[in-house]
Write a protein that holds these residues in place. Structure first.
Motif, PDB file in Angstrom:
ATOM      1  N   SER A 112       0.822  -1.214   0.000  1.00 30.02           N
ATOM      2  CA  SER A 112       0.000   0.000   0.000  1.00 30.02           C
ATOM      3  C   SER A 112       0.852   1.259   0.000  1.00 30.02           C
ATOM      4  O   SER A 112       0.481   2.269  -0.611  1.00 30.02           O
ATOM      5  N   ALA A 115       1.769   1.796  -3.463  1.00 33.55           N
ATOM      6  CA  ALA A 115       0.587   2.247  -4.209  1.00 33.55           C
ATOM      7  C   ALA A 115       0.369   3.747  -4.043  1.00 33.55           C
ATOM      8  O   ALA A 115       0.001   4.440  -5.000  1.00 33.55           O
ATOM      9  N   SER A 131      -5.011  -2.676  -8.612  1.00 35.78           N
ATOM     10  CA  SER A 131      -4.145  -3.379  -7.672  1.00 35.78           C
ATOM     11  C   SER A 131      -4.796  -4.672  -7.204  1.00 35.78           C
ATOM     12  O   SER A 131      -5.930  -4.665  -6.748  1.00 35.78           O
ATOM     13  N   SER A 134      -3.022  -4.223  -2.794  1.00 34.73           N
ATOM     14  CA  SER A 134      -2.928  -3.073  -1.883  1.00 34.73           C
ATOM     15  C   SER A 134      -4.254  -2.893  -1.152  1.00 34.73           C
ATOM     16  O   SER A 134      -5.268  -2.579  -1.774  1.00 34.73           O
ATOM     17  N   THR A 135      -4.239  -3.069   0.162  1.00 36.79           N
ATOM     18  CA  THR A 135      -5.495  -3.143   0.903  1.00 36.79           C
ATOM     19  C   THR A 135      -5.790  -1.946   1.807  1.00 36.79           C
ATOM     20  O   THR A 135      -6.849  -1.890   2.425  1.00 36.79           O
ATOM     21  N   ARG A 158      -9.122  -1.762  -7.309  1.00 38.56           N
ATOM     22  CA  ARG A 158      -8.473  -2.964  -6.757  1.00 38.56           C
ATOM     23  C   ARG A 158      -9.440  -4.141  -6.735  1.00 38.56           C
ATOM     24  O   ARG A 158     -10.655  -3.958  -6.630  1.00 38.56           O
ATOM     25  N   THR A 159      -8.845  -5.334  -6.809  1.00 37.77           N
ATOM     26  CA  THR A 159      -9.645  -6.555  -6.838  1.00 37.77           C
ATOM     27  C   THR A 159      -9.554  -7.321  -5.521  1.00 37.77           C
ATOM     28  O   THR A 159      -9.841  -8.518  -5.486  1.00 37.77           O
ATOM     29  N   THR A 162     -10.615  -4.296   1.348  1.00 39.18           N
ATOM     30  CA  THR A 162      -9.753  -3.364   2.064  1.00 39.18           C
ATOM     31  C   THR A 162      -9.510  -3.802   3.509  1.00 39.18           C
ATOM     32  O   THR A 162     -10.168  -4.695   4.032  1.00 39.18           O
ATOM     33  N   TYR A 317      -1.724 -13.663  -3.885  1.00 39.70           N
ATOM     34  CA  TYR A 317      -2.381 -12.674  -4.740  1.00 39.70           C
ATOM     35  C   TYR A 317      -2.369 -13.048  -6.212  1.00 39.70           C
ATOM     36  O   TYR A 317      -2.677 -12.211  -7.061  1.00 39.70           O
ATOM     37  N   THR A 321      -4.663 -11.223  -9.064  1.00 37.29           N
ATOM     38  CA  THR A 321      -3.937 -10.634 -10.186  1.00 37.29           C
ATOM     39  C   THR A 321      -4.479 -11.157 -11.509  1.00 37.29           C
ATOM     40  O   THR A 321      -4.628 -10.399 -12.488  1.00 37.29           O
ATOM     41  N   ALA A 324      -7.592  -9.289 -12.078  1.00 33.01           N
ATOM     42  CA  ALA A 324      -7.319  -7.893 -12.429  1.00 33.01           C
ATOM     43  C   ALA A 324      -6.858  -7.772 -13.881  1.00 33.01           C
ATOM     44  O   ALA A 324      -7.248  -6.838 -14.598  1.00 33.01           O
ATOM     45  N   ASP A 373     -13.363   0.422  -5.153  1.00 32.51           N
ATOM     46  CA  ASP A 373     -13.186  -0.795  -4.361  1.00 32.51           C
ATOM     47  C   ASP A 373     -14.043  -1.922  -4.915  1.00 32.51           C
ATOM     48  O   ASP A 373     -15.178  -1.697  -5.356  1.00 32.51           O
TER      49      ASP A 373
END
Length: 396
Positions: A112, A115, A131, A134-135, A158-159, A162, A317, A321, A324, A373
């Motif tokens: 993050s 990011a 992303s 990145s949470t 992001r996928t 959070t 991840y 990815t 994404a 999100d």
């Protein structure tokens, strides 16, 4: 806008061969040239096991996209940049990618804090960023995520869920299931670590728990003082906001000091490297999304990844990815429309196309709210058992 179903409801058979190829498109017409999918991730250093899984998963998605002629007239290629988990390096990597007129978007980063440095670079260039790892809540909601949420960068998506989901889930599980309410909270001072620690602490109080010590220790600083402060508070458990290279040794140091309570953390510690670095039996961790191996839709991805012969594991991840990458590819197809000609002037169209995306990924349904999100919020609990992380079950 509805997603093109073939983009995410993929046929994952027949994806053998060695890793890193990005495919050749077979009989596809690629006369219009090559379009670049950028990736920024930690490809070297302590977090490289995460970054390499991301890189390979993006390559697999692009290989499959080329095989099915996903972008008419074009060949797709992944260009990866190593951010070394360092914000300045990440910003430079993003700047390098942004100079390429054939770049359709950027995947990543993982950290993050990186990011935060990459966001303005890509935003200024109008380039979409998705992303998979990145949470930190502040990346999309700003500093005041509850009272005054503000989306500063319209190009960032992001996928993964959070820390506003993950931190509270960890606190609820710890108090309700493990019956541990006196918790020392240690964090590493970085964007991710501080954010998830704060979210955990807030929910702990809501659950009737108590933060008996709050310590911030940057990576590489002396561990003895941290252990002394934590031990003096006599907690039932220790929550660590940070990543596995520091979390594992902290767990070992606490045990050496006679404090045999479990260390709990977020997705930053749920990595085999945590145990190697000193993580102990019974330590707990949470991670965003369900394990890919448990998802029927992801089985083909897991099999195809193995068949492709990548030397690195999928990692935590890889699945997000892969999703994404397919979101980016599918959104680009829709942004190009009927004429299909790419130029950098199309980048705002790609941003709008991602914002309007609705489809099914291997991690579940995918769409994005007004902050960028992802709509899914699944959190899985893990425990160190038999020297490795094992799935306990959903956090809820």
């Amino acid at each position: 806008m509805a997603a093109v179903g073939a983009a995410l409801a993929l046929v994952l058979s027949g994806c053998g061969g060695s890793g890193g190829s990005s495919g050749d498109g077979g009989d596809c017409d690629t006369g219009r040239g090559t379009l670049v999918v950028g990736l920024v991730a930690p490809l070297s250093g302590e977090l490289s096991s995460v970054g390499l899984g991301m890189k390979n998963s993006a390559d697999l998605a692009v290989t499959q996209a080329n095989a099915r002629c996903a972008v008419p007239g074009y060949h797709l290629a992944v260009q990866s940049q190593d951010d070394r988990a360092d914000p300045a390096t990440g910003a430079a990597a993003a700047s390098t990618l942004a100079k390429d007129p054939s770049l359709i978007g950027v995947l990543g980063p993982f950290n993050s804090s990186v990011a935060q440095a990459v966001q303005p670079v890509l935003s200024d260039a109008g380039i979409v960023q998705i992303s998979p790892g990145s949470t930190s809540t502040s990346l999309t909601r700003g500093a005041n995520a509850v009272t005054a949420p503000l989306r500063q960068y319209q190009t960032f998506f992001r996928t993964v869920a959070t820390d506003g989901v993950q931190g509270p889930a960890a606190a609820s599980y710890l108090t309700r299931t493990e019956n541990k309410r006196r918790v020392a909270v240690v964090s590493d001072g970085k964007t991710y670590g501080e954010g998830i620690a704060d979210e955990f602490a807030k929910q702990l109080a809501t659950e009737g728990g108590q933060v008996v010590a709050r310590v911030t220790a940057a990576p590489g600083t002396g561990r003895d003082a941290v252990v002394s402060r934590v031990a003096a508070a006599r907690p039932d458990a220790v929550f660590y906001g940070g990543e596995y290279p520091e979390g594992g040794p902290l767990s070992a140091a606490l045990a050496s000091a006679g404090l045999s309570v479990p260390v709990v953390g977020g997705d930053g510690i749920v990595n085999p490297g945590y145990v190697t670095a000193g993580g102990r039996e019974g330590d707990l961790g949470t991670s965003v999304g369900p394990p890919p191996e448990t998802l029927p839709a992801a089985r083909g991805f897991v099999d195809a990844y193995r068949q492709a012969g990548y030397p690195d594991s999928i990692g935590s991840y890889g699945a997000s990815t892969f999703d994404a990458t397919n979101v980016l590819v599918d959104s680009t197809v829709r942004a190009l429309g009927e004429d299909g000609d790419w130029s950098p002037a199309r980048r705002p169209d790609v941003v709008r196309s991602v914002q309007g995306f609705h489809g099914d990924g291997i991690t579940g349904p995918l769409s994005f709210d007004r902050f960028g999100d992802v709509s899914t919020d699944a959190v899985t609990v893990y425990r160190v058992q038999g020297g490795r992380w094992t799935v306990v079950g959903p956090a809820d």
